[in-house]
Design an enzyme around this catalytic site. Structure first.
Site, PDB file in Angstrom:
ATOM      1  N   CYS A 251     -14.003  62.156  12.245  1.00 12.95           N
ATOM      2  CA  CYS A 251     -12.884  62.984  11.782  1.00 12.95           C
ATOM      3  C   CYS A 251     -11.675  62.642  12.639  1.00 12.95           C
ATOM      4  CB  CYS A 251     -13.238  64.470  11.801  1.00 12.95           C
ATOM      5  SG  CYS A 251     -13.626  65.142  13.438  1.00 12.95           S
TER       6      CYS A 251
ATOM      7  N   ASN B  72     -12.548  64.907  16.501  1.00 19.13           N
ATOM      8  CA  ASN B  72     -13.943  64.924  16.973  1.00 19.13           C
ATOM      9  C   ASN B  72     -14.268  66.223  17.726  1.00 19.13           C
ATOM     10  OD1 ASN B  72     -16.149  62.890  19.081  1.00 19.13           O
ATOM     11  ND2 ASN B  72     -16.620  63.934  17.190  1.00 19.13           N
TER      12      ASN B  72
ATOM     13  N   CYS C   6     -14.086  69.404  15.557  1.00 20.01           N
ATOM     14  CA  CYS C   6     -14.437  70.398  14.528  1.00 20.01           C
ATOM     15  C   CYS C   6     -15.416  69.826  13.500  1.00 20.01           C
ATOM     16  CB  CYS C   6     -13.183  70.913  13.821  1.00 20.01           C
ATOM     17  SG  CYS C   6     -12.047  71.819  14.889  1.00 20.01           S
ATOM     18  N   ARG C   7     -14.932  68.975  12.600  1.00 20.19           N
ATOM     19  CA  ARG C   7     -15.755  68.557  11.455  1.00 20.19           C
ATOM     20  C   ARG C   7     -16.875  67.592  11.831  1.00 20.19           C
ATOM     21  NH1 ARG C   7     -10.824  66.535   8.032  1.00 20.19           N
ATOM     22  NH2 ARG C   7     -10.173  66.124  10.193  1.00 20.19           N
ATOM     23  N   SER C   8     -16.535  66.491  12.523  1.00 18.84           N
ATOM     24  CA  SER C   8     -17.600  65.494  12.774  1.00 18.84           C
ATOM     25  C   SER C   8     -18.662  65.982  13.759  1.00 18.84           C
ATOM     26  CB  SER C   8     -17.023  64.134  13.179  1.00 18.84           C
ATOM     27  OG  SER C   8     -16.279  64.187  14.366  1.00 18.84           O
TER      28      SER C   8
ATOM     29  N   ASP D 177      -9.630  69.969   6.950  1.00 14.03           N
ATOM     30  CA  ASP D 177      -9.475  70.144   8.395  1.00 14.03           C
ATOM     31  C   ASP D 177      -9.293  71.633   8.696  1.00 14.03           C
ATOM     32  OD1 ASP D 177      -8.727  70.168  11.018  1.00 14.03           O
ATOM     33  OD2 ASP D 177      -7.248  68.570  10.833  1.00 14.03           O
TER      34      ASP D 177
HETATM   35  P1  4NP Z   1     -11.251  67.718  13.478  1.00 14.69           P
HETATM   36  O1  4NP Z   1     -10.085  68.820  13.604  1.00 14.69           O
HETATM   37  O2  4NP Z   1     -10.585  66.418  13.056  1.00 14.69           O
HETATM   38  O3  4NP Z   1     -12.134  68.258  12.421  1.00 14.69           O
HETATM   39  O4  4NP Z   1     -11.886  67.623  14.843  1.00 14.69           O
HETATM   40  C1  4NP Z   1      -8.932  68.623  14.376  1.00 14.69           C
HETATM   41  C2  4NP Z   1      -8.970  68.853  15.723  1.00 14.69           C
HETATM   42  C3  4NP Z   1      -7.818  68.693  16.498  1.00 14.69           C
HETATM   43  C4  4NP Z   1      -6.636  68.312  15.880  1.00 14.69           C
HETATM   44  C5  4NP Z   1      -6.606  68.086  14.527  1.00 14.69           C
HETATM   45  C6  4NP Z   1      -7.753  68.239  13.772  1.00 14.69           C
HETATM   46  N1  4NP Z   1      -5.459  68.194  16.666  1.00 14.69           N
HETATM   47  O5  4NP Z   1      -4.408  67.937  16.084  1.00 14.69           O
HETATM   48  O6  4NP Z   1      -5.521  68.321  17.893  1.00 14.69           O
END
Ligand code: 4NP
Length: 176
Positions: free
Chosen positions: A13, A16, A18-20, A137
């Site tokens: 993702c 790294n 939340c989703r992955s 997201d």
């Molecule tokens: P992820 O979510 O891609 O599912 O881990 C996010 C986590 C952090 C950010 C964006 C999306 N960020 O902008 O810091």
């Protein structure tokens, strides 16, 4: 007798956190429940570098824990071109993740590079209802976004494990 090689899966993702890692935790449990822990290896990474070395987002960890998935040992790392040589499956959560991965590809990839929700079982969520293409997201949204992510991931990892079993001649987990 030579031990069969592990099939390796990398979820990707943006952050790294939340989703992955959620996909990682769910898939690890499904693989263990299917008795395939010695044969299927699971990892996750982010295309971004902001959270490298950090544990998963506290909201993602809490929602996953409510469903019995332990994300606490996981630490964020950044996707790198060498991952093309290490993983049989590279599974991005959304189309931007896919584009960012493809931008690092310097030669043809011999594995499976496909969006997470390409593995949703046929008919998900139910006939006549539009099938989502991307895992949304949840980072800037509310708590319900984390539940939606887990719902999608539980369904899609089930389909992914069935695909792995079929392609690699592993015994199908019961119920898949
Ligand atoms: P992820 O979510 O891609 O599912 O881990 C996010 C986590 C952090 C950010 C964006 C999306 N960020 O902008 O810091």
């Amino acid at each position: 007798m030579t031990k069969p090689a592990k099939v390796s899966v990398l979820f990707v993702c943006l952050g790294n956190i939340c989703r992955s890692p959620s996909a990682d935790g769910i898939m690890r449990r499904q693989v263990a429940d299917a008795g395939l822990a010695g044969l299927v290896a699971v990892d996750s990474a982010g295309t971004g570098q902001w959270h490298v070395g950090k544990g998963p987002d506290a909201r993602a960890t809490a929602h996953a824990a409510q469903r019995g998935y332990d994300l606490s040992p996981l630490r964020a790392r950044q996707f790198k071109a060498a991952d093309f040589d290490r993983f049989d499956y590279i599974i991005p959560m959304d189309r931007q993740n896919l584009a960012d991965i493809e931008a690092q590809q310097v030669r043809p990839y011999g594995g499976q590079l496909a969006l997470m929700l390409d593995y949703l079982p046929a008919g998900y969520p139910k006939p006549g209802v539009e099938v989502p293409v991307e895992v949304p997201d949840p980072y800037y949204g509310g708590e319900d976004g984390f539940e939606q992510v887990l719902d999608l991931l539980e369904a899609a990892t089930t389909g992914l494990l069935a695909d792995i079993c079929q392609r690699h001649g592993l015994t199908q987990p019961s119920g898949a």
